[in-house]
Design an enzyme around this catalytic site. Structure first.
Site, PDB file in Angstrom:
ATOM      1  N   GLN A 148      32.470  24.917  50.675  1.00  0.00           N
ATOM      2  CA  GLN A 148      31.288  25.612  50.944  1.00  0.00           C
ATOM      3  C   GLN A 148      30.668  25.714  49.559  1.00  0.00           C
ATOM      4  O   GLN A 148      30.049  26.713  49.190  1.00  0.00           O
ATOM      5  CB  GLN A 148      31.997  27.167  50.952  1.00  0.00           C
ATOM      6  CG  GLN A 148      33.045  27.353  50.110  1.00  0.00           C
ATOM      7  CD  GLN A 148      33.878  28.581  50.612  1.00  0.00           C
ATOM      8  OE1 GLN A 148      34.497  28.493  51.072  1.00  0.00           O
ATOM      9  NE2 GLN A 148      33.052  29.493  49.476  1.00  0.00           N
ATOM     10  N   GLY A 185      39.793  43.570  43.056  1.00  0.00           N
ATOM     11  CA  GLY A 185      38.649  43.367  43.789  1.00  0.00           C
ATOM     12  C   GLY A 185      39.677  42.729  45.429  1.00  0.00           C
ATOM     13  O   GLY A 185      40.298  43.172  45.918  1.00  0.00           O
ATOM     14  N   HIS A 186      40.375  41.635  44.667  1.00  0.00           N
ATOM     15  CA  HIS A 186      41.630  40.526  45.415  1.00  0.00           C
ATOM     16  C   HIS A 186      42.152  41.887  45.938  1.00  0.00           C
ATOM     17  O   HIS A 186      42.853  41.859  46.976  1.00  0.00           O
ATOM     18  CB  HIS A 186      42.613  39.318  45.274  1.00  0.00           C
ATOM     19  CG  HIS A 186      40.639  38.546  45.399  1.00  0.00           C
ATOM     20  ND1 HIS A 186      40.770  37.790  43.930  1.00  0.00           N
ATOM     21  CD2 HIS A 186      39.974  38.127  46.092  1.00  0.00           C
ATOM     22  CE1 HIS A 186      39.290  37.193  43.697  1.00  0.00           C
ATOM     23  NE2 HIS A 186      39.768  37.063  44.722  1.00  0.00           N
ATOM     24  N   VAL A 242      34.946  46.262  44.489  1.00  0.00           N
ATOM     25  CA  VAL A 242      35.605  47.318  43.397  1.00  0.00           C
ATOM     26  C   VAL A 242      34.997  46.482  41.959  1.00  0.00           C
ATOM     27  O   VAL A 242      34.672  45.389  42.155  1.00  0.00           O
ATOM     28  CB  VAL A 242      37.228  46.785  42.986  1.00  0.00           C
ATOM     29  CG1 VAL A 242      38.064  47.592  42.072  1.00  0.00           C
ATOM     30  CG2 VAL A 242      38.306  47.427  44.105  1.00  0.00           C
ATOM     31  N   MET A 268      40.089  32.397  46.959  1.00  0.00           N
ATOM     32  CA  MET A 268      40.292  31.363  45.921  1.00  0.00           C
ATOM     33  C   MET A 268      40.810  31.497  44.920  1.00  0.00           C
ATOM     34  O   MET A 268      40.532  30.781  43.813  1.00  0.00           O
ATOM     35  CB  MET A 268      38.343  30.617  46.011  1.00  0.00           C
ATOM     36  CG  MET A 268      38.052  30.434  47.308  1.00  0.00           C
ATOM     37  SD  MET A 268      35.614  29.612  47.810  1.00  0.00           S
ATOM     38  CE  MET A 268      35.172  30.338  46.684  1.00  0.00           C
TER      39      MET A 268
HETATM   40  O1  PAF Z   1      35.456  34.740  49.992  1.00  0.00           O
HETATM   41  C1  PAF Z   1      35.729  33.849  49.451  1.00  0.00           C
HETATM   42  O2  PAF Z   1      36.390  33.716  48.088  1.00  0.00           O
HETATM   43  C2  PAF Z   1      36.220  32.103  50.137  1.00  0.00           C
HETATM   44  O3  PAF Z   1      34.188  32.185  50.723  1.00  0.00           O
HETATM   45  C3  PAF Z   1      36.839  32.072  51.050  1.00  0.00           C
HETATM   46  C4  PAF Z   1      36.559  33.312  52.461  1.00  0.00           C
HETATM   47  C5  PAF Z   1      38.250  32.017  51.115  1.00  0.00           C
HETATM   48  C6  PAF Z   1      36.377  30.995  51.914  1.00  0.00           C
HETATM   49  O4  PAF Z   1      36.532  29.928  50.838  1.00  0.00           O
END
Ligand code: PAF
Length: 288
Positions: A68, A43-44, A183, A37
């Site tokens: 979500q 971490g990403h 992380v 997102m």
């Molecule tokens: O973990 C996240 O950042 C979100 O839940 C995802 C998997 C990108 C779905 O919107």
């Protein structure tokens, strides 16, 4: 590659991304996919680096998925900075970024939802009704758009990774799921885009999540096998910090997320804590 800068191609539409990916797929190249997102952090980037090392073409999606978030949650203030994210990804050699808008993902008349039962129900499922329905829906859509060979998720959102694993199994998706370790900052705080909400003071207090998880591991190492005793010790640590309230402190089976009555094998300790209006989660797989 790390020090070379090459800006990823940015795609806003499903059609344009598909056109870009087709030749890669036709050439038999492996596609790695990191859904995010945005508001990217180390971490990403650890997921992106794994994808770069293990596949031929890495796609990162950046999309703050409205479905979500609950009505009282932080959708509106969730941090968004595409330019900064693109800059970070430029240093990782990512091939493509998919950053659609809401109309592209949920056009008028959109009316299909994906519900994963079981693992989505406790913990986050109880505190955030509808959250995993939104996650499963957008993740399946993204999988269908990107059609990756491998997808990368972080263990910080442990329950989410179980939901995605179930989705992949149940719907026969030909995708390998890799879940990589959380992380942490040097003081133990799990990296999260939501950490940016914390005031400097709350930021230093936020280490209490990690301290409570370490306490659980310590008690286990000392021979404690009663989850109630461990949970109570964790709760006390958390509530001793001013400004905290607990959504849950749980010791659960790491496969089913059902509560355990005695600890006899690997057990997941999971916490969700509110600290001055910011909701933080963390977890640790305990090994007796
Ligand atoms: O973990 C996240 O950042 C979100 O839940 C995802 C998997 C990108 C779905 O919107």
């Amino acid at each position: 590659m790390k020090d070379e800068v090459s800006r990823p191609k940015l795609f806003r539409t499903v059609a344009d991304l598909r056109e870009f990916l087709l030749p890669w797929r036709r050439a038999g190249k492996r596609i790695g996919f990191v859904p995010t997102m945005g508001a990217l952090h180390e971490g990403h980037l650890s997921l992106v680096r794994a994808s770069k090392a293990e596949t031929d073409c890495t796609v990162v999606s950046i999309y703050v998925n409205p479905t979500q978030f609950g009505p009282t949650e932080d959708f509106a203030r969730y941090p968004r900075n595409l330019e900064r994210d693109m800059e970070l990804l430029s240093h990782e050699g990512v091939e493509a970024v998919f950053a659609p808008d809401d109309a592209e993902m949920y056009p008028p008349g959109y009316n299909t939802w994906v519900e994963v039962k079981g693992v989505s129900e406790p913990l986050e499922g109880e505190c955030r009704p509808g959250h995993f329905r939104g996650v499963a829906t957008v993740v399946l859509k993204l999988f269908n758009i990107v059609q990756p060979d491998v997808t990368y998720f972080g263990a910080k959102d442990y329950q989410q990774s179980l939901v995605v694993r179930q989705l992949i199994r149940d719907l026969n998706l030909p995708i390998e799921l890799k879940v990589l370790p959380t992380v942490r900052e040097p003081d133990g705080l799990a990296m999260s885009s939501r950490n940016s909400y914390l005031s400097p003071d709350a930021r230093s207090r936020a280490t209490v999540l990690w301290k409570s998880l370490q306490k659980a591991q310590d008690l286990l190492a000392q021979g404690e096998r009663d989850p109630q005793v461990i949970q109570e010790a964790m709760r006390q640590i958390i509530l001793s910090v001013p400004g905290t309230s607990i959504d849950y402190v749980a010791l659960v089976d790491p496969e089913t997320l059902s509560p355990v009555s005695t600890i006899t094998g690997p057990t997941l300790a999971a916490v969700a804590v509110r600290l001055e209006g910011t909701r933080l989660i963390d977890n640790l797989l305990l090994q007796p």
